[in-house]
Design an enzyme around this catalytic site. Sequence first.
Site, PDB file in Angstrom:
ATOM      1  N   ASP A  11       0.830  -1.211   0.000  1.00  0.00           N
ATOM      2  CA  ASP A  11       0.000   0.000   0.000  1.00  0.00           C
ATOM      3  C   ASP A  11       0.859   1.253   0.000  1.00  0.00           C
ATOM      4  O   ASP A  11       1.726   1.421   0.868  1.00  0.00           O
ATOM      5  CB  ASP A  11      -0.903   0.038   1.233  1.00  0.00           C
ATOM      6  CG  ASP A  11      -2.026  -0.977   1.185  1.00  0.00           C
ATOM      7  OD1 ASP A  11      -2.281  -1.529   0.099  1.00  0.00           O
ATOM      8  OD2 ASP A  11      -2.648  -1.212   2.244  1.00  0.00           O
ATOM      9  N   GLN A 102     -11.456   9.319  -0.043  1.00  0.00           N
ATOM     10  CA  GLN A 102     -10.347   8.506  -0.536  1.00  0.00           C
ATOM     11  C   GLN A 102     -10.597   8.025  -1.958  1.00  0.00           C
ATOM     12  O   GLN A 102     -11.720   7.690  -2.331  1.00  0.00           O
ATOM     13  CB  GLN A 102     -10.136   7.286   0.378  1.00  0.00           C
ATOM     14  CG  GLN A 102      -8.941   6.419  -0.001  1.00  0.00           C
ATOM     15  CD  GLN A 102      -8.777   5.234   0.932  1.00  0.00           C
ATOM     16  OE1 GLN A 102      -9.417   4.214   0.762  1.00  0.00           O
ATOM     17  NE2 GLN A 102      -7.911   5.381   1.935  1.00  0.00           N
ATOM     18  N   ASP A 234     -11.451  -4.240   6.718  1.00  0.00           N
ATOM     19  CA  ASP A 234     -10.713  -5.497   6.852  1.00  0.00           C
ATOM     20  C   ASP A 234     -10.598  -5.907   8.314  1.00  0.00           C
ATOM     21  O   ASP A 234     -10.748  -7.082   8.666  1.00  0.00           O
ATOM     22  CB  ASP A 234      -9.323  -5.363   6.235  1.00  0.00           C
ATOM     23  CG  ASP A 234      -9.361  -5.118   4.740  1.00  0.00           C
ATOM     24  OD1 ASP A 234     -10.334  -5.538   4.089  1.00  0.00           O
ATOM     25  OD2 ASP A 234      -8.419  -4.500   4.208  1.00  0.00           O
TER      26      ASP A 234
END
Length: 295
Positions: A11, A102, A234
């Site tokens: 990431d 985002q 997650d």
Amino acid sequence: MISVVGHTAIDHICQVPRFPEKHTSTYTLDHQIFFGGGAANIAAGIATLGGECTLVSAVGSDFPGSAYERRMEELGIERRFFYVPDRPTATAFMFNDLAGAQITYFDWGASSVFAEAEAPALDFVHMATADPSFNVKVAEKSEFASFDPGQDILKYSREQFEAILDNINILFANRHEAATMAEVLGTSVSDLAKSVEIAVITMDAEGCMLCVHGEKQMVPAIRVEMADPTGAGDAFRAGFLTAYQRGYTPLRCCTIGTTAASFVVEKVGCQTNLPTWERMAERHEQHFGPIEKGA
């Protein structure tokens, strides 16, 4: 043992003052690199909570001997990997603006192998972001399955969604993913939630909606000082699935998932601030009361 299927990724998380208009540019206020990938994040969350986990994923030539591989070894994550020597491990480029919105760009890299890979038959599996055709095969072969479409949602056809929904026990989605799934399927979000045994739809700061056999309940979010929203979903899935395997009720699984997610958003990076079961239980008691299996 919980198996998690899907991406392992690197990431790149950047903060920008604003998202640029077409044909313009902006500058970054911050750029950091972290371990990521939806499936790998969930596996790391389960392992940190003390659960046993197998990660079914794909990695490239850059993974063997890397710090990411060492971290998975330290966490005790069992790995069933497709190694792709001529591709890099998948990479996610995430941009957060100052308002908290985002945008993500995802380079599949080694994960492209999922499209032609042989799907394993698994007892208890969560299908995270991965190739739709691969997830369909996993769902059809598995004994107990949960699914979240994640950022790969636009790759699914109506037929693939239908095949997965026919073969899963738990559906996870955020409100935007649920709306997209419902639109593709030609149904409502409410009816989508009723089409599976258990559906959990997360709603950002509003918490989440739990639907068990059509009966809905709301679970509030925990208010914390948020540094980065990346990875909250997650961590929620990791908490929920770990609790579910331990025999907790769906409602208690949601409060445990909510509590786990509240830690992750306090720091930048999906795996930077994953809680142990003990840390999670202490905060859970403060907001939802003590963890009891009968609750």
